[in-house]
Design an enzyme around this catalytic site. Structure first.
Site, PDB file in Angstrom:
ATOM      1  N   ASP A  27       0.864  -1.186   0.000  1.00 60.37           N
ATOM      2  CA  ASP A  27       0.000   0.000   0.000  1.00 60.37           C
ATOM      3  C   ASP A  27       0.900   1.235   0.000  1.00 60.37           C
ATOM      4  O   ASP A  27       1.285   1.717  -1.064  1.00 60.37           O
ATOM      5  CB  ASP A  27      -0.913  -0.086   1.233  1.00 60.37           C
ATOM      6  CG  ASP A  27      -1.916   1.041   1.297  1.00 60.37           C
ATOM      7  OD1 ASP A  27      -2.173   1.681   0.271  1.00 60.37           O
ATOM      8  OD2 ASP A  27      -2.466   1.294   2.390  1.00 60.37           O
TER       9      ASP A  27
ATOM     10  N   VAL B 221      -9.541  -3.720   0.203  1.00 72.49           N
ATOM     11  CA  VAL B 221      -9.935  -5.059  -0.242  1.00 72.49           C
ATOM     12  C   VAL B 221      -9.783  -6.086   0.879  1.00 72.49           C
ATOM     13  O   VAL B 221      -8.985  -5.913   1.790  1.00 72.49           O
ATOM     14  CB  VAL B 221      -9.110  -5.508  -1.470  1.00 72.49           C
ATOM     15  CG1 VAL B 221      -9.425  -4.648  -2.683  1.00 72.49           C
ATOM     16  CG2 VAL B 221      -7.616  -5.488  -1.177  1.00 72.49           C
TER      17      VAL B 221
ATOM     18  N   ASP C 110      -7.894  -9.028   5.691  1.00 73.01           N
ATOM     19  CA  ASP C 110      -8.997  -8.916   6.646  1.00 73.01           C
ATOM     20  C   ASP C 110      -9.529  -7.504   6.767  1.00 73.01           C
ATOM     21  O   ASP C 110      -8.903  -6.531   6.342  1.00 73.01           O
ATOM     22  CB  ASP C 110      -8.522  -9.347   8.037  1.00 73.01           C
ATOM     23  CG  ASP C 110      -7.633  -8.284   8.683  1.00 73.01           C
ATOM     24  OD1 ASP C 110      -6.652  -7.867   8.033  1.00 73.01           O
ATOM     25  OD2 ASP C 110      -7.944  -7.839   9.801  1.00 73.01           O
TER      26      ASP C 110
HETATM   27  P1  5GP Z   1       1.824  -0.452   3.797  1.00 72.06           P
HETATM   28  O1  5GP Z   1       2.853  -0.477   4.892  1.00 72.06           O
HETATM   29  O2  5GP Z   1       2.361  -0.845   2.456  1.00 72.06           O
HETATM   30  O3  5GP Z   1       1.084   0.853   3.771  1.00 72.06           O
HETATM   31  O4  5GP Z   1       0.689  -1.427   4.221  1.00 72.06           O
HETATM   32  C1  5GP Z   1       0.746  -2.774   4.092  1.00 72.06           C
HETATM   33  C2  5GP Z   1      -0.226  -3.409   5.055  1.00 72.06           C
HETATM   34  O5  5GP Z   1      -1.417  -2.627   5.227  1.00 72.06           O
HETATM   35  C3  5GP Z   1      -0.687  -4.727   4.506  1.00 72.06           C
HETATM   36  O6  5GP Z   1       0.169  -5.770   4.927  1.00 72.06           O
HETATM   37  C4  5GP Z   1      -2.084  -4.838   5.079  1.00 72.06           C
HETATM   38  O7  5GP Z   1      -2.006  -5.403   6.368  1.00 72.06           O
HETATM   39  C5  5GP Z   1      -2.574  -3.424   5.226  1.00 72.06           C
HETATM   40  N1  5GP Z   1      -3.422  -3.014   4.084  1.00 72.06           N
HETATM   41  C6  5GP Z   1      -3.175  -2.051   3.187  1.00 72.06           C
HETATM   42  N2  5GP Z   1      -4.168  -1.945   2.286  1.00 72.06           N
HETATM   43  C7  5GP Z   1      -5.089  -2.872   2.621  1.00 72.06           C
HETATM   44  C8  5GP Z   1      -6.349  -3.266   2.043  1.00 72.06           C
HETATM   45  O8  5GP Z   1      -6.869  -2.762   1.044  1.00 72.06           O
HETATM   46  N3  5GP Z   1      -7.001  -4.292   2.674  1.00 72.06           N
HETATM   47  C9  5GP Z   1      -6.504  -4.906   3.786  1.00 72.06           C
HETATM   48  N4  5GP Z   1      -7.220  -5.893   4.307  1.00 72.06           N
HETATM   49  N5  5GP Z   1      -5.307  -4.570   4.334  1.00 72.06           N
HETATM   50  C10 5GP Z   1      -4.611  -3.561   3.755  1.00 72.06           C
END
Ligand code: 5GP
Ligand code: MG
Length: 175
Positions: free
Chosen positions: A97, A147, A153
């Site tokens: 993300d 999602v 989740d």
């Molecule tokens: P980042 O550190 O890249 O912002 O976030 C990664 C983490 O955020 C993922 O491992 C997940 O746990 C959570 N996350 C980010 N976007 C989503 C999404 O659309 N759905 C879900 N269920 N988790 C997300």
């Protein structure tokens, strides 16, 4: 539910990723490190499509966003890791993300003396990345929607769904 990626599409793509990764890691001492808890379903499917000797290890990353704490503060629990010295790591996460989680985890794993660290994410959310980071393998790019399913989740619900769907507006578990 609004299904974005069907179970069949996931199966086909996981097959492709498995073949690609097995080829790329030929002759290497592969350890697949899954990021709990979201990786579980993807991890279980992908390793069974990897025709290559491998070890499996797990790492836990929890972020505490918003609220009063530092936004995006990440707590890493590496108590479930195997010995990684000299190993070729494939770090597996459900979704990229902002990119903060996976880039921090790569830095963390690099301190364990591995031969190499590569990354694989099932999903890559477009237009959200905040840190420069390029995963080595991506299952599917997706639009900026929250999602669930296939391990992902909302409040620990929906992980068991065999497909990837948009979180329903009412956030109710499907029935
Ligand atoms: P980042 O550190 O890249 O912002 O976030 C990664 C983490 O955020 C993922 O491992 C997940 O746990 C959570 N996350 C980010 N976007 C989503 C999404 O659309 N759905 C879900 N269920 N988790 C997300
Ligand atoms: Mg996660």
């Amino acid at each position: 539910m609004n299904v974005l990626i069907s179970a069949q599409q996931i199966r086909d793509r996981v097959d492709e990723l498995g073949a690609e990764i097995a080829t790329d890691f030929a002759g290497k001492r592969l350890t697949v490190v899954g990021v709990l808890t979201g990786c579980l379903v993807f991890l279980a499917d992908l390793i069974r499509r990897l025709n290559h000797p491998l070890q499996v290890a797990l790492i836990e990353a929890s972020s505490y966003r918003g609220a009063a704490t530092t936004p995006g503060e990440l707590v890493i629990n590496d108590g479930l890791l195997t010995e990684l010295a000299g190993r070729d790591i494939l770090l597996l996460d459900d979704i990229l993300d902002t990119g903060r989680t996976i880039s921090r985890l790569v830095d963390h794993l690099a301190t364990k003396g591995p031969a190499s660290v590569k990354t694989c994410v099932l999903l890559r959310k477009l237009g959200r990345q905040e840190v420069a980071f390029e995963p080595d393998y991506v299952g599917f790019p997706i639009p900026d929607k929250f999602v669930v399913g296939y391990g992902l989740d909302f409040n620990d619900e929906y992980r068991h769904l065999p497909f990837i769907a948009e979180l329903p507006d009412d956030h109710a578990p499907p029935g």
